[in-house]
Scaffold this motif. Structure first.
Motif, PDB file in Angstrom:
ATOM      1  N   ALA A   1       4.010  33.017  35.433  1.00  0.00           N
ATOM      2  CA  ALA A   1       5.328  33.090  34.801  1.00  0.00           C
ATOM      3  C   ALA A   1       5.135  33.417  33.324  1.00  0.00           C
ATOM      4  O   ALA A   1       4.443  32.696  32.609  1.00  0.00           O
TER       5      ALA A   1
ATOM      6  N   ILE B   1       6.344  33.683  29.486  1.00  0.00           N
ATOM      7  CA  ILE B   1       7.184  32.808  28.673  1.00  0.00           C
ATOM      8  C   ILE B   1       7.822  33.618  27.565  1.00  0.00           C
ATOM      9  O   ILE B   1       7.165  34.009  26.595  1.00  0.00           O
ATOM     10  N   ASP B   2       9.107  33.904  27.705  1.00  0.00           N
ATOM     11  CA  ASP B   2       9.817  34.697  26.699  1.00  0.00           C
ATOM     12  C   ASP B   2       9.921  33.956  25.372  1.00  0.00           C
ATOM     13  O   ASP B   2      10.006  34.571  24.313  1.00  0.00           O
TER      14      ASP B   2
ATOM     15  N   SER C   1      19.092  25.860  33.663  1.00  0.00           N
ATOM     16  CA  SER C   1      18.920  27.200  34.244  1.00  0.00           C
ATOM     17  C   SER C   1      17.510  27.397  34.785  1.00  0.00           C
ATOM     18  O   SER C   1      16.862  28.414  34.529  1.00  0.00           O
ATOM     19  N   SER C   2      17.032  26.411  35.538  1.00  0.00           N
ATOM     20  CA  SER C   2      15.713  26.479  36.187  1.00  0.00           C
ATOM     21  C   SER C   2      14.569  26.560  35.187  1.00  0.00           C
ATOM     22  O   SER C   2      13.509  27.094  35.491  1.00  0.00           O
ATOM     23  N   HIS C   3      14.805  26.058  33.981  1.00  0.00           N
ATOM     24  CA  HIS C   3      13.775  26.000  32.951  1.00  0.00           C
ATOM     25  C   HIS C   3      13.631  24.565  32.443  1.00  0.00           C
ATOM     26  O   HIS C   3      14.611  23.809  32.411  1.00  0.00           O
TER      27      HIS C   3
ATOM     28  N   LYS D   1      14.800  27.733  24.689  1.00  0.00           N
ATOM     29  CA  LYS D   1      14.658  28.796  25.695  1.00  0.00           C
ATOM     30  C   LYS D   1      13.890  28.304  26.904  1.00  0.00           C
ATOM     31  O   LYS D   1      14.098  28.790  28.021  1.00  0.00           O
TER      32      LYS D   1
ATOM     33  N   PRO E   1       9.875  28.470  32.399  1.00  0.00           N
ATOM     34  CA  PRO E   1      10.393  28.625  33.762  1.00  0.00           C
ATOM     35  C   PRO E   1       9.685  27.725  34.765  1.00  0.00           C
ATOM     36  O   PRO E   1       8.471  27.549  34.726  1.00  0.00           O
TER      37      PRO E   1
ATOM     38  N   GLN F   1      19.013  27.930  42.760  1.00  0.00           N
ATOM     39  CA  GLN F   1      19.636  27.274  41.616  1.00  0.00           C
ATOM     40  C   GLN F   1      19.508  25.769  41.785  1.00  0.00           C
ATOM     41  O   GLN F   1      19.598  25.245  42.903  1.00  0.00           O
TER      42      GLN F   1
END
Length: 484
Positions: free
Chosen positions: A217, A219-220, A395-397, A446, A449, A457
């Protein structure tokens, strides 16, 4: 050494190697019976649609009826109008996998028939009702070389108790006399076709869906400099209460992956089953984040006067700092100052029942900005303090924010001579609380994830802190693709 002693020594060596090679997970996903029941509902709905589209082959053959003679029949254009599975359940089979049992399923079929008895020929329509269909499916769970989960059908059996066929036509009453032979053929065909379709659905639908679980994943929040390794370290573990998926759970630099200098601890989740799914994030998981970010060089912040919030009554210049460091007024009069904040080592946090905390060490290098824009080093400070974290799921984070407690300042080096460091404490408190902390919290908002397959969800979130790990619980909502 005798043969027996040698065998014992080899056995001990093999055990030691096995224990040494065992890998503790940094992250655990637990699916409870409630979660499996929900997944089972979604899967049965898909399977029911798949079975309703079964393509049944034409049937033909010969049959001899007493006092009538040899009968040649053909059954064609078979249409499976419906296939319903009102009763089914999914069961955890410890150390094996999952078992799906379907009972009292029923189906309806219609089609055309054609028959020849001596010189008599006739044709017409028929209706067939299939009742008391029992299907048992055993599913084996595993992992592939890339660390993604796998699922396969280890066994499938179908048993049909009741098949009734009714012919219509000029001599329909006569053809119903040999319905037993037709019904037997239908039963065998349907039993074979159902399991063949189940195996195909597992391969074409379920397995590709599990493959959407991300192994890596990105990471933004860290500008794409780091990722999380969510590969499986072992095949999923099945107990009588839950299905556990052990993941590596390790952050790493995308530019250059380094070996983490500390091992993951044993991660044992509590026996909670109120939610459909639980996520156990160990202290190893979070500490590899600090290690990866430090290795990637992103734990560096530069602060200039333009970044001072409005309402703060001081400026980053030598005029302000000369009140605390008198030498600056003569050495670098009326010049702006730049502060460079960096972590000399990766931050290390701890998790306990009271929450998540860390004691970071921050180096603060002060520079005077010369008229030609070059930098002149002034002094190097060390800032230590107590930091606590608030963790949540959004939001799944995994998201969070930091709160700074008491901070302590010390002088590591000075290029402008000695001065009283404690006089700078108030300014550095403002810099840390009003500038550095908001920037860190903006990134943490932010989040990171969670390892989830597509179209999942989470809601009804639970957050708990335990010794050396964070426990997140949630219920699940699956959003099917359009048209399904």
């Amino acid at each position: 050494m005798g043969v027996q002693s040698l065998a014992v020594a080899c056995g001990v060596l093999a055990l030691c190697l096995a224990l040494t090679g065992a890998t503790n997970p940094g992250f655990v996903v637990r699916i409870t019976q409630a979660g499996l029941d929900y997944a089972h509902q979604q899967g049965i709905a898909v399977l029911e649609k798949e079975l309703a589209q079964l393509k049944l082959p034409d049937i033909s053959g010969d049959f001899r009826i007493r006092h009538v003679g040899k009968v040649r029949y053909e059954i064609s254009r078979l249409n499976l109008r419906s296939f319903h599975m009102p009763y089914s359940r999914i069961t955890l089979v410890p150390n094996v996998g999952l078992q799906v049992a379907i009972s009292n399923a029923f189906a309806e079929v219609d089609g055309n028939w054609r028959v020849k008895i001596y010189f008599i020929r006739d044709h017409g329509l028929f209706d067939l009702k299939v009742e008391n269909i029992y299907i048992k499916i055993n599913l084996k769970l595993g992992s592939d070389a890339s660390g993604k989960p796998t699922i396969d059908t280890s066994d499938c059996s179908t048993r049909i108790s009741n098949v009734r066929v009714l012919f219509s036509g000029k001599f329909g009453w006569l053809y119903n006399l040999f319905h037993n032979a037709i019904e037997s053929r239908f039963r065998k065909i349907l039993e074979n076709q159902v399991c063949r379709n189940v195996v195909n659905s597992v391969h074409s639908e379920l397995q590709p869906y599990l493959q959407t679980l991300p192994v890596t994943a990105r990471i933004d929040a860290m500008a794409g400099t780091a990722g999380i390794d969510y590969s499986l370290v072992a095949p999923p573990t099945v107990t009588a209460q839950s299905l556990d998926v052990n993941l590596k759970g390790e952050f790493f630099s995308l530019a250059h992956r380094s070996t983490v200098p500390f091992p993951p601890l044993v991660l044992t989740l509590p026996p909670d089953h109120d939610r459909m799914v639980y996520f156990g994030a160990s202290s190893y998981f979070f500490n590899t984040a600090g290690f990866a970010y430090h290795a990637a060089g992103v734990l560096v912040f530069e602060i200039t006067d333009s970044m001072i919030p409005k309402g703060v009554e001081f400026h980053l210049n030598t005029s302000t700092f000369s009140a605390f460091v008198p030498q600056l007024e003569t050495m670098y009069p009326n010049m702006m100052i730049k502060l460079r904040l960096s972590a000399p080592s990766a931050p290390f946090l701890s998790i306990g029942p009271g929450g998540l905390s860390l004691k970071p060490v921050v180096d603060i290098q002060a520079y005077a900005i010369l008229p030609d824009s070059s930098l002149a080093p002034l002094f190097l400070l060390s800032l230590t303090g107590n930091v606590s974290a608030v963790i949540n799921m959004k939001s799944s984070h995994i998201v969070g924010s930091l709160n700074v407690g008491r901070m302590k300042l010390s002088l590591k080096h000075s290029d402008v001579g000695p001065f009283q460091v404690r006089t700078l404490q108030s300014i550095m408190n403002i810099v840390a609380s009003n500038i550095l902390l908001p920037r860190l919290n903006e990134r943490l908002e932010k989040g990171f994830p969670l390892p989830l397959p597509d179209r999942i969800q989470l809601y009804n979130v639970l957050v708990q802190f335990h010794q050396n790990f964070l426990l997140l619980g949630a219920d699940v909502h699956y959003q099917p693709r359009e048209g399904r």
